[in-house]
Design a protein around this motif. Structure first.
Motif, PDB file in Angstrom:
ATOM      1  N   LEU A   1       1.720  -7.940 -10.965  1.00 23.62           N
ATOM      2  CA  LEU A   1       2.341  -6.637 -10.801  1.00 23.62           C
ATOM      3  C   LEU A   1       3.854  -6.772 -10.632  1.00 23.62           C
ATOM      4  O   LEU A   1       4.330  -7.665  -9.926  1.00 23.62           O
ATOM      5  N   ARG A   2       4.583  -5.878 -11.266  1.00 19.31           N
ATOM      6  CA  ARG A   2       6.014  -5.799 -11.005  1.00 19.31           C
ATOM      7  C   ARG A   2       6.224  -4.986  -9.729  1.00 19.31           C
ATOM      8  O   ARG A   2       5.424  -4.136  -9.373  1.00 19.31           O
ATOM      9  N   ASN A   3       7.294  -5.257  -9.035  1.00 20.84           N
ATOM     10  CA  ASN A   3       7.695  -4.486  -7.854  1.00 20.84           C
ATOM     11  C   ASN A   3       6.791  -4.678  -6.644  1.00 20.84           C
ATOM     12  O   ASN A   3       6.809  -3.859  -5.718  1.00 20.84           O
ATOM     13  N   HIS A   4       5.998  -5.751  -6.639  1.00 21.43           N
ATOM     14  CA  HIS A   4       5.140  -6.036  -5.482  1.00 21.43           C
ATOM     15  C   HIS A   4       5.140  -7.536  -5.208  1.00 21.43           C
ATOM     16  O   HIS A   4       4.091  -8.156  -5.026  1.00 21.43           O
ATOM     17  N   PHE A   5       6.316  -8.109  -5.132  1.00 23.27           N
ATOM     18  CA  PHE A   5       6.432  -9.563  -5.006  1.00 23.27           C
ATOM     19  C   PHE A   5       5.811 -10.081  -3.708  1.00 23.27           C
ATOM     20  O   PHE A   5       5.063 -11.060  -3.715  1.00 23.27           O
ATOM     21  N   LEU A   6       6.128  -9.450  -2.574  1.00 22.85           N
ATOM     22  CA  LEU A   6       5.662  -9.980  -1.281  1.00 22.85           C
ATOM     23  C   LEU A   6       4.140  -9.959  -1.155  1.00 22.85           C
ATOM     24  O   LEU A   6       3.531 -11.013  -0.894  1.00 22.85           O
ATOM     25  N   PRO A   7       3.471  -8.800  -1.306  1.00 25.96           N
ATOM     26  CA  PRO A   7       2.019  -8.822  -1.145  1.00 25.96           C
ATOM     27  C   PRO A   7       1.329  -9.687  -2.204  1.00 25.96           C
ATOM     28  O   PRO A   7       0.322 -10.335  -1.918  1.00 25.96           O
TER      29      PRO A   7
ATOM     30  N   THR B   1       0.823  -1.202   0.000  1.00 31.91           N
ATOM     31  CA  THR B   1       0.000   0.000   0.000  1.00 31.91           C
ATOM     32  C   THR B   1       0.861   1.257   0.000  1.00 31.91           C
ATOM     33  O   THR B   1       1.906   1.323   0.638  1.00 31.91           O
ATOM     34  N   GLY B   2       0.410   2.248  -0.764  1.00 32.63           N
ATOM     35  CA  GLY B   2       1.165   3.489  -0.871  1.00 32.63           C
ATOM     36  C   GLY B   2       2.144   3.519  -2.024  1.00 32.63           C
ATOM     37  O   GLY B   2       2.810   4.528  -2.261  1.00 32.63           O
ATOM     38  N   TYR B   3       2.222   2.416  -2.783  1.00 30.77           N
ATOM     39  CA  TYR B   3       3.174   2.350  -3.891  1.00 30.77           C
ATOM     40  C   TYR B   3       2.488   2.004  -5.212  1.00 30.77           C
ATOM     41  O   TYR B   3       2.934   1.167  -5.977  1.00 30.77           O
ATOM     42  N   GLY B   4       1.356   2.647  -5.442  1.00 28.08           N
ATOM     43  CA  GLY B   4       0.727   2.611  -6.761  1.00 28.08           C
ATOM     44  C   GLY B   4      -0.177   1.442  -7.057  1.00 28.08           C
ATOM     45  O   GLY B   4      -0.463   1.163  -8.229  1.00 28.08           O
ATOM     46  N   VAL B   5      -0.677   0.743  -6.031  1.00 26.45           N
ATOM     47  CA  VAL B   5      -1.595  -0.373  -6.262  1.00 26.45           C
ATOM     48  C   VAL B   5      -3.004   0.059  -5.895  1.00 26.45           C
ATOM     49  O   VAL B   5      -3.234   0.586  -4.804  1.00 26.45           O
ATOM     50  N   ASP B   6      -3.961  -0.152  -6.807  1.00 27.27           N
ATOM     51  CA  ASP B   6      -5.346   0.210  -6.508  1.00 27.27           C
ATOM     52  C   ASP B   6      -6.235  -1.027  -6.526  1.00 27.27           C
ATOM     53  O   ASP B   6      -5.783  -2.146  -6.787  1.00 27.27           O
ATOM     54  N   ASP B   7      -7.523  -0.819  -6.254  1.00 30.49           N
ATOM     55  CA  ASP B   7      -8.472  -1.935  -6.173  1.00 30.49           C
ATOM     56  C   ASP B   7      -8.589  -2.685  -7.491  1.00 30.49           C
ATOM     57  O   ASP B   7      -8.791  -3.903  -7.513  1.00 30.49           O
ATOM     58  N   THR B   8      -8.455  -1.958  -8.592  1.00 30.00           N
ATOM     59  CA  THR B   8      -8.536  -2.591  -9.919  1.00 30.00           C
ATOM     60  C   THR B   8      -7.384  -3.573 -10.112  1.00 30.00           C
ATOM     61  O   THR B   8      -7.572  -4.676 -10.637  1.00 30.00           O
ATOM     62  N   ASP B   9      -6.194  -3.170  -9.660  1.00 31.66           N
ATOM     63  CA  ASP B   9      -5.040  -4.060  -9.755  1.00 31.66           C
ATOM     64  C   ASP B   9      -5.258  -5.325  -8.931  1.00 31.66           C
ATOM     65  O   ASP B   9      -4.975  -6.443  -9.388  1.00 31.66           O
ATOM     66  N   VAL B  10      -5.736  -5.152  -7.712  1.00 32.64           N
ATOM     67  CA  VAL B  10      -5.948  -6.294  -6.818  1.00 32.64           C
ATOM     68  C   VAL B  10      -6.984  -7.253  -7.405  1.00 32.64           C
ATOM     69  O   VAL B  10      -6.806  -8.481  -7.374  1.00 32.64           O
ATOM     70  N   LYS B  11      -8.041  -6.697  -7.981  1.00 33.84           N
ATOM     71  CA  LYS B  11      -9.071  -7.537  -8.600  1.00 33.84           C
ATOM     72  C   LYS B  11      -8.506  -8.312  -9.778  1.00 33.84           C
ATOM     73  O   LYS B  11      -8.807  -9.506  -9.959  1.00 33.84           O
ATOM     74  N   ALA B  12      -7.653  -7.665 -10.573  1.00 31.61           N
ATOM     75  CA  ALA B  12      -7.047  -8.331 -11.730  1.00 31.61           C
ATOM     76  C   ALA B  12      -6.119  -9.456 -11.290  1.00 31.61           C
ATOM     77  O   ALA B  12      -6.059 -10.520 -11.918  1.00 31.61           O
ATOM     78  N   ILE B  13      -5.404  -9.245 -10.191  1.00 33.52           N
ATOM     79  CA  ILE B  13      -4.527 -10.289  -9.660  1.00 33.52           C
ATOM     80  C   ILE B  13      -5.366 -11.465  -9.171  1.00 33.52           C
ATOM     81  O   ILE B  13      -5.045 -12.636  -9.420  1.00 33.52           O
ATOM     82  N   LYS B  14      -6.457 -11.156  -8.481  1.00 31.98           N
ATOM     83  CA  LYS B  14      -7.330 -12.198  -7.940  1.00 31.98           C
ATOM     84  C   LYS B  14      -7.912 -13.059  -9.050  1.00 31.98           C
ATOM     85  O   LYS B  14      -8.061 -14.286  -8.895  1.00 31.98           O
ATOM     86  N   ASN B  15      -8.207 -12.456 -10.183  1.00 28.62           N
ATOM     87  CA  ASN B  15      -8.786 -13.179 -11.318  1.00 28.62           C
ATOM     88  C   ASN B  15      -7.721 -13.742 -12.262  1.00 28.62           C
ATOM     89  O   ASN B  15      -8.042 -14.156 -13.381  1.00 28.62           O
ATOM     90  N   SER B  16      -6.459 -13.699 -11.806  1.00 27.78           N
ATOM     91  CA  SER B  16      -5.317 -14.216 -12.592  1.00 27.78           C
ATOM     92  C   SER B  16      -5.192 -13.544 -13.952  1.00 27.78           C
ATOM     93  O   SER B  16      -4.766 -14.160 -14.938  1.00 27.78           O
ATOM     94  N   GLN B  17      -5.555 -12.264 -14.001  1.00 26.78           N
ATOM     95  CA  GLN B  17      -5.478 -11.517 -15.250  1.00 26.78           C
ATOM     96  C   GLN B  17      -4.180 -10.745 -15.401  1.00 26.78           C
ATOM     97  O   GLN B  17      -3.811 -10.349 -16.507  1.00 26.78           O
TER      98      GLN B  17
END
Length: 748
Positions: free
Chosen positions: A497-503, A478-494
């Motif tokens: 994200l680069r630079n967010h390996f841990l979360p 959080t605080g480094y350019g990730v929004d709800d749309t990104d999280v939803k796309a990750i959840k749907n395997s779409q």
């Protein structure tokens, strides 16, 4: 600039490069259509564009004259963006690099395919704009401008630089004449290398040879020429050579040279047979799993194989040659050299070393090679520390404390690095020693990624300031350019994200739905100068990094790495918790990847405990399949960090069954489940005071009870004669532990 002016100029330019036996770079700065108009005046480029624009060249094409790489819509590439390494065994006369991302790994790798006299065209838009966007490129451009053999041409320029002004003729240091030396060798160094390889077969056992060189020195050809001589010598005898490497594609040059030099041999796949003599390729993992009888084992590109696997090969085979690029386009050579030498000295004190310095495919100090080495810091030398360091931290605790107190921890910005070349080289040299997969793009990441931080530990009690330790850090979450749309796309395997390996890993693999609501400081690399390793400096430095994370408001500090006992012990001692082990082995390291975290506040520590519980909940089950190749030592280390509250409670009946088995009153199978539960509880009572002998004996229980290895496997691995000996071993250990832990009346 008309193409009719460019064509004669570039021909003259390439002619002078050929006379110098060197390769050169031409930067074309302007629109892609303008660059294409110039490039099409070259026959080698126009032939590819007209004939091969819509198909990619096969990686096995022996002499591709023109390689085109990038994402241009104007000039179609014939090299796949993610498969550029496939070309490392080929040669080219011209390379056109027209990549909007300026993938420096591909640039460095493809430059190694260019023949002497070849031209590397780098097509870019505005240079000034590129320098504003990238500190890495700003430094890269300054290096080009400082090398008179390279040329920059802009669309706005009205004239071409006279070729005579860019020519600096060099007297060749040697004449590359085929057959000048025996056995088809081209240089004296290559000939001596072939002789040394052959001598490994006829000399004393347990004297392995380590052959190192930069790319283009004929190292792989030397291996092949030595094999040719050995196969011919032993044609009428049963004789076996095995070659292995991190990947079969790394042996393209070797197999081509072998095929050219041994036309009478029968070739089937990766096997060459000449009479009764034969050569086979076998993967490292297979060589360790099922050792074979062999007269000579060759390990090519050994720097890309973890040292612990190389050590296992040393223990299993007695006549070996380790060959590797030491600081070429694969990176990691320096770490291989330093760390593996220590293992060799311990296991094979009379090992031999040979380095090939003289290039074969181009002249000494070739301009393109120098540019690649300098811009990617592939030739950054690890400095010898001037600081007085403690010899042994255990025996000299006061001295060690004084040394650590006389260090300075700092966060260094990319802007500081770009203005201090000496510091940049020191930092990168230390980083390279820590990781066998260091790439040129790591330097670009360090200088250009705004989420990256560089932490350093410096000495301060000497006039020359030394870099003692380095950590490459990434801010994530959080605080480094990730929004709800990104999280939803990750959840749907779409998307990923680069630079967010841990979360991303915690979210996708561990089911941590709120992972992106936390802030993370990921330790991408952490390295201590090899001169002062194993003295507690790494642990001290890691604590400083964790303090930095707390100060900056991070919820978690975390890292991911190829898991082995030594590394995992380091992270566990620093308070980190295992939350995930990858299900497959990394192809390069041969290890499962581990993910560890450490919460820095109350909310994070609560979540850390939950993630730890989730990991151990499924660990036993996964040991029978996905984790079945984990060593018993690693499983021991993991299980001793479990928590008692996560375990199934031992009943009175379980304890009675354990006692009954130890006293020979009941059979193993009838008590196996109770023994399994007891063993897991018993491991939590192990501490640093347990003897090595106790730990070693407990590994037998882990292998049989928890990992469920069959009797034959356990007996073979631990030197037991059979089922009866194994059964007695288990009884003896259990009796010892029952007597040791609370008089044998309680589980823990």
């Amino acid at each position: 600039m008309p193409a009719q002016h460019f064509s004669p100029w570039i021909k003259d330019y390439a002619k002078q490069a050929a006379l110098n036996n060197e390769r050169r770079l031409v930067v074309l700065s302007g629109s892609e259509s303008w660059a294409l108009s110039l490039l099409l005046s070259l026959d080698t480029v126009s032939a590819v564009v007209s004939g091969n624009a819509k198909r990619e060249l096969p990686s096995s094409a022996p002499h591709s004259t023109c390689l085109i790489y990038g994402d241009s819509r104007v000039l179609t590439a014939n090299v796949k963006q993610k498969r550029y390494r496939d070309k490392l065994g080929s040669e080219s006369d011209v390379i056109v690099f027209i990549d909007s991302q300026f993938t420096i790994d591909a640039f460095a790798a493809l430059s190694g395919t260019l023949r002497a006299g070849g031209i590397f065209f780098l097509v870019l838009p505005s240079l000034a704009e590129k320098c504003q966007q990238s500190l890495f490129f700003k430094r890269f451009l300054s290096l080009i401008e400082a090398m008179p053999s390279h040329t920059i041409i802009t669309e706005a320029s009205a004239k071409l630089p006279p070729p005579s002004m860019t020519i600096h003729l060099h007297k060749p240091e040697y004449e590359p004449m085929q057959g000048k030396y025996p056995l088809g060798c081209i240089t004296s160094e290559q000939y001596h290398a072939v002789q040394a390889i052959v001598k490994v077969v006829t000399g004393h056992r347990k004297r392995p040879l380590v052959l190192t060189a930069d790319r283009g020195r004929g190292k792989s050809s030397a291996l092949a020429l030595a094999c040719v001589q050995l196969l011919q010598t032993h044609e009428h005898h049963v004789f076996s050579i095995i070659i292995t490497a991190p990947d079969i594609q790394a042996l393209a040059v070797f197999f081509r040279q072998l095929s050219d030099s041994l036309p009478n041999a029968e070739q089937r796949g990766n096997t060459f047979t000449l009479g009764k003599a034969r050569l086979d390729f076998i993967a490292v993992e297979q060589l360790l799993k099922q050792p074979v009888k062999v007269n000579l084992l060759l390990v090519d590109e050994a720097a890309a194989i973890p040292v612990y696997l190389l050590e296992q090969l040393l223990n299993s085979y007695h006549r070996m040659v380790f060959s590797s690029t030491v600081h070429g386009y694969e990176g990691a050579g320096r770490g291989f050299t330093l760390k593996f030498q220590q293992s060799l000295t311990r296991l094979c004190p009379q090992w031999l070393s040979l380095h090939i310095n003289q290039p074969i495919r181009w002249r000494v100090n070739d301009p393109l090679e120098q540019l690649v080495f300098d811009s990617c810091l592939l030739n950054a030398e690890l400095p010898i520390l001037a600081a007085q360091v403690p010899i042994n931290s255990d025996n000299n605790a006061t001295e060690n404390t004084d040394f650590l107190a006389a260090t300075v921890f700092k966060v260094i910005s990319a802007e500081q690095l770009i203005t201090d070349e000496a510091l940049l080289q020191q930092v990168f040299a230390v980083l390279v020693t820590a990781h066998y997969q260091t790439k040129p793009s790591d330097l670009k990441l360090l200088l250009d990624n705004p989420q990256v931080q560089l932490a350093c530990l410096f000495s301060k009690n000497n006039k020359q300031v030394d870099v003692l330790a380095v950590a490459l850090l990434m801010n994530e979450g959080t605080g480094y350019g990730v929004d709800d749309t990104d999280v939803k796309a990750i959840k749907n395997s779409q998307r990923r994200l680069r630079n967010h390996f841990l979360p991303q890993s915690l979210f996708s693999h561990c089911g941590f739905e709120q992972a992106f609501d936390y802030r993370y400081l990921r330790i991408m690399r952490i390295a201590v100068h090899p001169q002062i390793q194993q003295r507690g400096i790494g642990a001290y430095f890691l604590e400083k990094v964790q303090q930095l994370a707390t100060h900056q408001g991070a919820d978690f500090v975390g890292s991911s790495f190829g898991v082995n006992e030594q590394l995992l012990s380091f992270w566990f001692k620093a308070g980190f918790t295992m939350v995930r082990i990858g299900f497959t082995k990394d192809k390069a390291s041969g290890e499962h990847s581990a993910l560890v975290i450490n919460g820095k506040n109350f909310r994070a520590r609560q979540k850390q405990q939950q993630l730890k519980q989730d990991f151990y909940r499924s660990f036993d089950y996964l040991l029978l399949d996905e984790y079945k190749t984990l060593t018993s030592t690693l499983v021991y280390l993991l299980l001793t960090k479990n928590a008692k509250e996560f375990l199934t409670e031992l009943t009175i009946a379980d304890i009675e069954s354990v006692h009954a088995y130890a006293q020979g009153q009941r059979l193993y199978s009838s008590c196996a489940y109770s023994l399994y539960l007891w063993c897991k509880h018993d491991l939590l009572t192990h501490d640093k005071h347990n003897s090595t002998d106790v730990i070693q004996h407990s590994l037998v229980l882990i292998a049989r009870l928890i990992q469920k290895h069959d009797i034959d496997t356990v007996c073979h691995f631990y030197g037991l004669t059979g089922k009866k000996a194994l059964n007695q071993h288990l009884k003896n250990y259990i009796s010892l532990r029952l007597d040791t832990v609370n008089g044998g009346t309680k589980a823990s």
